[in-house]
Design an enzyme around this catalytic site. Structure first.
Site, short mmCIF file in Angstrom:
data_model
loop_
_atom_site.label_atom_id
_atom_site.label_comp_id
_atom_site.label_asym_id
_atom_site.label_seq_id
_atom_site.Cartn_x
_atom_site.Cartn_y
_atom_site.Cartn_z
N GLY A 109 0.84 -1.20 0.00
CA GLY A 109 0.00 0.00 0.00
C GLY A 109 0.88 1.25 0.00
O GLY A 109 1.90 1.31 0.70
N HIS A 314 -3.03 -4.91 12.72
CA HIS A 314 -2.35 -4.83 11.42
C HIS A 314 -1.24 -5.88 11.28
O HIS A 314 -0.07 -5.56 11.10
CB HIS A 314 -1.77 -3.42 11.20
CG HIS A 314 -1.67 -3.05 9.74
ND1 HIS A 314 -1.93 -1.79 9.26
CD2 HIS A 314 -1.34 -3.80 8.65
CE1 HIS A 314 -1.75 -1.76 7.95
NE2 HIS A 314 -1.37 -2.99 7.56
P1 NAP Z 1 -3.40 -5.48 -6.19
O1 NAP Z 1 -2.89 -6.78 -6.67
O2 NAP Z 1 -3.05 -4.26 -6.94
O3 NAP Z 1 -4.97 -5.61 -6.05
C1 NAP Z 1 -5.80 -4.52 -5.78
C2 NAP Z 1 -7.17 -4.80 -6.35
O4 NAP Z 1 -8.01 -3.69 -6.05
C3 NAP Z 1 -7.20 -5.02 -7.84
O5 NAP Z 1 -8.02 -6.09 -8.12
C4 NAP Z 1 -7.80 -3.75 -8.39
O6 NAP Z 1 -8.56 -4.16 -9.51
C5 NAP Z 1 -8.67 -3.26 -7.25
N1 NAP Z 1 -8.78 -1.80 -7.23
C6 NAP Z 1 -7.82 -0.89 -7.40
N2 NAP Z 1 -8.31 0.35 -7.30
C7 NAP Z 1 -9.61 0.21 -7.08
C8 NAP Z 1 -10.66 1.13 -6.91
N3 NAP Z 1 -10.45 2.45 -6.94
N4 NAP Z 1 -11.88 0.64 -6.70
C9 NAP Z 1 -12.09 -0.70 -6.66
N5 NAP Z 1 -11.13 -1.62 -6.81
C10 NAP Z 1 -9.90 -1.16 -7.03
O7 NAP Z 1 -2.92 -5.20 -4.69
P2 NAP Z 1 -2.65 -6.27 -3.53
O8 NAP Z 1 -1.22 -6.65 -3.51
O9 NAP Z 1 -3.67 -7.33 -3.62
O10 NAP Z 1 -2.91 -5.33 -2.24
C11 NAP Z 1 -4.17 -4.75 -2.04
C12 NAP Z 1 -4.19 -3.84 -0.84
O11 NAP Z 1 -4.11 -4.63 0.36
C13 NAP Z 1 -3.02 -2.88 -0.69
O12 NAP Z 1 -3.22 -1.70 -1.43
C14 NAP Z 1 -2.97 -2.61 0.80
O13 NAP Z 1 -3.73 -1.48 1.10
C15 NAP Z 1 -3.61 -3.82 1.40
N6 NAP Z 1 -2.65 -4.64 2.19
C16 NAP Z 1 -2.86 -4.79 3.52
C17 NAP Z 1 -2.00 -5.56 4.27
C18 NAP Z 1 -2.21 -5.76 5.73
O14 NAP Z 1 -1.23 -5.91 6.45
N7 NAP Z 1 -3.43 -5.84 6.20
C19 NAP Z 1 -0.91 -6.18 3.66
C20 NAP Z 1 -0.72 -6.00 2.29
C21 NAP Z 1 -1.61 -5.22 1.55
P3 NAP Z 1 -8.85 -3.21 -10.73
O15 NAP Z 1 -7.59 -2.50 -11.04
O16 NAP Z 1 -9.35 -4.06 -11.80
O17 NAP Z 1 -9.91 -2.30 -10.19
#
Ligand code: NAP
Length: 348
Positions: A109, A314
């Site tokens: 993120g 977290h």
């Molecule tokens: P990713 O592979 O880029 O996946 C993000 C998904 O969200 C994609 O499917 C994207 O699809 C969708 N998306 C993006 N912008 C959007 C929007 N405005 N509205 C709706 N959907 C949207 O990222 P990831 O590696 O899976 O990580 C996702 C998130 O998890 C990170 O950004 C972070 O905030 C969170 N995270 C949290 C932790 C924790 O410790 N809890 C750890 C790691 C990550 P489309 O582009 O098709 O919309």
């Protein structure tokens, strides 16, 4: 941590001194300055501090670097290694000076970084995708199960004496067999959560995001349809201006009464007062949160008193394996930036 595990920990991870600058040259000014807002885990930390290409100025305490200190330290830096708990805004980027080439964060993120200012100043953003997917998806699956099976009430009853004799209907939750999972943001982590929960009997996957995902055994639906038809809703999209507080009372009202809501993304995606209200009024059955606003969540926050809300501090990426690899990627990013090579792990 008990005293045995504390002593084991200390052996493996000795406490560092309180503040260190690692200057590798007698003429310190000839090397690039790299600022790090935390120590990394031991192996990646060693790699970071042993590089002779840079002078490392690193905050040593195991708490967020005070803002005034970062504003001072960042002056003249060519690379900044930061955490998701650091607010890297315009003031910090400006304080660095025009030579700052890279901000690399120990997270996937990047919502804590002023991306607009970074772009205007031609500062690259490094991050740590993929390697944290499994660890974070594990926490997502764990929270979904914990919320659906009354884990909080159950554990509390054991420790507070509420556990009396066995009762047929006591603490019954809902199982996942033949249920519908709704993933908001079916990216790397979203898909890994779906894969895990598939093993618990989910037989339908619906998802919402900006684009249809090819090769995925799930239905791309509208957000409303996802909310209305899912038994488990897991949020895995990034925090952006579009997703900020997208989960409000109206959204919870659209969900099934027996549904559970899981957020492993960022706290800002949820209107927390609305979530507390929805849980209190039993608009939905339960929630599992790995992320909140703020972090840490104050003890008097309304969510704290709800026995149908499981909250973790977290922990998504918190495994030794993942955090070491994330640290390694940060070092690779800094090396590339200082050698004017493409950043291997760049968020665009
Ligand atoms: P990713 O592979 O880029 O996946 C993000 C998904 O969200 C994609 O499917 C994207 O699809 C969708 N998306 C993006 N912008 C959007 C929007 N405005 N509205 C709706 N959907 C949207 O990222 P990831 O590696 O899976 O990580 C996702 C998130 O998890 C990170 O950004 C972070 O905030 C969170 N995270 C949290 C932790 C924790 O410790 N809890 C750890 C790691 C990550 P489309 O582009 O098709 O919309």
């Amino acid at each position: 941590m008990n005293s045995l595990s504390r002593s084991l920990w200390t052996k493996c991870y000795p406490r560092p001194p309180t503040h260190i600058s690692y200057f590798h040259s007698s003429s310190a000014t000839s090397l690039a300055k790299v600022v790090a807002t935390r120590r990394l885990l031991p192996i990646s930390q060693k790699r970071l501090e042993q590089q002779t290409q840079w002078d490392l100025v690193q905050w040593q305490e195991d708490r967020t670097i005070p803002r005034e200190k970062l504003l001072k330290d960042i002056k003249g830096a060519e690379a900044l290694l930061c955490m998701l708990s650091d607010n890297i805004d315009e003031e910090i980027l400006e304080a660095a000076g025009p030579q700052l080439k890279l901000v690399t964060t120990l997270s996937v993120g990047v919502d804590h970084i002023d991306l607009k200012t970074a772009k205007e100043r031609n500062i690259k953003i490094g991050y740590t995708p993929d390697v944290l997917t499994d660890a974070t998806a594990d926490i997502g699956a764990l929270l979904a199960l914990a919320a659906a099976r009354n884990m909080k009430k159950g554990i509390d009853s054991v420790t507070t004496g509420g556990w009396q004799d066995w009762r047929p209907a006591w603490l019954c939750g809902h199982q996942f067999t033949s249920k519908t999972l709704g993933v908001v943001g079916l990216g790397r982590i979203g898909q890994a959560v779906a894969h895990r929960l598939g093993a618990f009997g989910i037989d339908r996957l619906v998802y919402w995001g900006r684009t249809k995902k090819e090769g995925v055994n799930g239905e791309w639906v509208s957000l409303d349809q996802l909310l209305m038809e899912s038994d488990i809703v897991v949020v895995c999209c990034p925090l952006t201006p579009e997703t900020q507080e997208m989960f409000d009372y109206a959204a919870f009202k659209k969900m099934k009464k027996n549904a559970v809501f899981v957020n492993i993304s960022r706290g800002g995606i949820v209107n927390q007062a609305d979530l507390a209200r929805a849980l209190k009024e039993k608009v939905i059955a339960g929630a599992g949160l790995d992320v909140t606003t703020p972090e840490p969540l104050p003890l008097d926050d309304p969510l704290q008193n709800l026995d149908n809300c499981v909250i973790l501090p977290h922990l998504g990426t918190a495994t030794f394996e993942t955090r070491e690899t994330m640290g390694d990627m940060m070092v690779d990013n800094i090396l590339a930036a200082l050698e004017n090579r493409p950043i291997p792990y760049e968020s665009k």
